[in-house]
Design an enzyme around this catalytic site. Structure first.
Site, PDB file in Angstrom:
ATOM      1  N   PHE A 137       0.808  -1.224   0.000  1.00 10.48           N
ATOM      2  CA  PHE A 137       0.000   0.000   0.000  1.00 10.48           C
ATOM      3  C   PHE A 137       0.838   1.269   0.000  1.00 10.48           C
ATOM      4  O   PHE A 137       0.363   2.334  -0.378  1.00 10.48           O
ATOM      5  CB  PHE A 137      -0.963  -0.003   1.188  1.00 10.48           C
ATOM      6  CG  PHE A 137      -0.393   0.457   2.499  1.00 10.48           C
ATOM      7  CD1 PHE A 137      -0.645   1.733   2.982  1.00 10.48           C
ATOM      8  CD2 PHE A 137       0.386  -0.399   3.265  1.00 10.48           C
ATOM      9  CE1 PHE A 137      -0.139   2.154   4.205  1.00 10.48           C
ATOM     10  CE2 PHE A 137       0.889   0.010   4.484  1.00 10.48           C
ATOM     11  CZ  PHE A 137       0.639   1.292   4.952  1.00 10.48           C
ATOM     12  N   LYS A 138       2.104   1.156   0.391  1.00  5.90           N
ATOM     13  CA  LYS A 138       2.962   2.351   0.421  1.00  5.90           C
ATOM     14  C   LYS A 138       3.105   2.962  -0.981  1.00  5.90           C
ATOM     15  O   LYS A 138       3.359   4.154  -1.119  1.00  5.90           O
ATOM     16  CB  LYS A 138       4.336   2.006   0.995  1.00  5.90           C
ATOM     17  CG  LYS A 138       4.303   1.335   2.370  1.00  5.90           C
ATOM     18  CD  LYS A 138       3.757   2.230   3.445  1.00  5.90           C
ATOM     19  CE  LYS A 138       3.619   1.532   4.787  1.00  5.90           C
ATOM     20  NZ  LYS A 138       4.846   1.274   5.508  1.00  5.90           N
TER      21      LYS A 138
END
Length: 495
Positions: free
Chosen positions: A111-112
């Site tokens: 998700f980063k």
């Protein structure tokens, strides 16, 4: 009028969005927060018909008010492009009675990527807007995912260098290989003999070193951060909660103004704080369910009002959540303290000196939006197996923590509100833990044999991020003591 950002530890400090992004961390050690959380100026009916890029603009224009429309749209276009393996950018899958918001379709399958794909462009644009001529040195600590996503985002970006510190024995084999094989003349990856909190504290110490800052300036460098302490990381994360609600509404899964609970696996608190900001912008989010692993410092905080990092640091199969100092929680503390910088400053000083602090009863009453719980290692593994056996859908270890906490919340409260889980990483990033959870027979396989077996049982294509590291050479093998972090940075920069 521009939205102003203030330091949580001295609210007389006020800067524009671009300056907050450039600085990363306030000079007093505080975090930059918007003076107010802006309200959405588009209806959910309008947002329902928008693409991810269009939604990103509608959300980010409200926070980054000193960026022109062209500047912001250019940053968005460069970020959310073919680096993502789906046009949707963040698709939603329905499985076992919940909606899973898949935030792992970017270059590093975590998700980063959602924020770190755009941060380099926001940062370079901010530098130009503020006539900064120095080379920007991105300094970051990672518990596994931020590091690779930041490296991928900043690799060979002109005018930048990036140094990533990670706990040498505290990330998964796939996470480590992703980082140590990173190409780019401006990249530097360093393992430390310690845990993530040691790395994060070391980075903050370097940021606060005034003598080093002067040395850097003399040599033509300035530090900035790619950690979630940078508001340029947090604002893009708000986007996907707005987008996801709008897409569920567009698909008829939610009625107009129907509430949606959100479960977020989190260690540093940034991802769930973004959901809280989305709620405060007007998205009909119900309960914000904070899911922890065995390092359950956040669960204990929501249960008692006391934050206490004085405990054993446990290495788990969900390493990105192996954190005892949740930096982004300070932004929430400042808010529930009524934007009282003196209160925030005292609590953070207590955390620094004694390792704990307690909020007042009045502050606790403002935490009703949140619910905290945790999943043990055994519960996490069992959740992966249960969801796979029932549906064929494979969760990574972090998403499994959230999925189990969703069940605990429903059992404890009887709340039948529809629920969306932030799915923060591809199961391919944690293949050994995932496959062992499904069946212990897989334990004898090598990491890349497990990749191929996961592909076979799930039918999900092996991501390019995994294929490219199968045979990639190790380019970064530096390992240092925590006390040597500053000198390591100086050596890399040649000062």
């Amino acid at each position: 009028m521009d939205l102003i950002y203030r330091s949580t530890r001295d609210n007389k400090v006020s800067v524009t969005a671009s300056k907050a992004i450039l600085k990363g961390l306030a000079e007093d050690g505080g975090l930059f927060v918007p003076e107010t959380v802006p309200a959405l100026d588009r209806s959910m009916d309008e947002l329902a018909g928008m693409s991810y890029r269009e939604t990103a603009y509608e959300v980010m224009k409200l926070f980054l008010t000193d960026f022109t429309e062209d500047e912001l749209k250019d940053c968005i276009a460069k970020a959310y492009d073919e680096k993502f393996d789906t046009e949707e950018i963040a698709p939603i899958k329905e499985a076992d009675g919940a909606y899973y918001l898949e935030l792992f379709h970017g270059a590093t399958i975590a998700f980063k990527d959602m924020a770190l794909s755009i941060l380099p462009h926001l940062l370079i644009t901010s530098a130009k807007k503020n006539q900064v001529k120095d080379e920007i040195v991105i300094l970051t600590a990672t518990s596994g995912d931020t590091g690779k996503a930041a490296l991928a985002g900043f690799a060979d970006v002109p005018g930048t260098k990036i140094v990533v510190f990670y706990p040498k024995n505290g990330v998964s084999p796939i996470q480590e290989k992703q980082m140590v094989t990173q190409k780019g003349d401006n990249t530097f990856v360093v393992g430390i003999k310690g845990n993530f909190d040691d790395a994060q504290t070391g980075v903050k110490k370097i940021f606060g070193d005034k003598a080093l800052e002067a040395e850097l300036a003399e040599a033509g460098f300035r530090f900035s951060s790619a950690n979630s302490i940078n508001i340029g990381r947090l604002v893009p994360q708000v986007v996907y909660y707005v987008y996801a609600y709008a897409k569920l509404y567009a698909a008829g899964k939610l009625a107009k103004d129907e509430r949606l609970n959100v479960v977020v696996p989190t260690g540093n608190f940034g991802n769930i704080l973004a959901a809280y900001y989305a709620k405060n912008m007007g998205v009909p989010i119900g309960k914000l369910i904070c899911a922890s692993n065995d390092n359950k410092v956040l669960y204990d905080f929501f249960a008692t009002g006391t934050y206490d990092r004085n405990r054993e640091f446990i290495l788990t199969t969900s390493p990105s959540m192996d954190i005892l100092i949740s930096s982004n929680l300070e932004r929430l503390i400042y808010r529930i303290a009524g934007a009282d910088d003196a209160v925030d400053r005292e609590l953070m000083e207590n955390l620094s000196v004694s390792g704990k602090y307690a909020v007042t009863d009045e502050m606790k009453t403002q935490l009703t939006d949140f619910y905290g719980n945790y999943a043990s290692e055994a519960e996490t593994a069992a959740e992966i197996k249960e969801v796979y056996d029932k549906t064929g859908y494979v969760l990574d270890t972090h998403t499994a923590v959230a999925s189990k906490v969703r069940r605990k919340y429903a059992a404890e409260t009887g709340d039948g509100t529809k629920t969306m889980i932030a799915s923060t990483a591809s199961p391919y990033k944690f293949t050994r833990s995932v496959m062992n959870a499904i069946d212990i027979k897989y334990d004898s396989m090598s990491d890349f044999e497990l990749v191929d077996e996961l592909n076979r049982i799930s039918g999900v294509a092996v991501p390019g991020a995994i294929e490219e590291i199968r045979t990639a050479p190790v380019l970064h093998d530096t390992v240092v003591e925590v006390d040597d972090m500053k000198d390591t940075v100086k050596k890399f920069l040649g000062i």
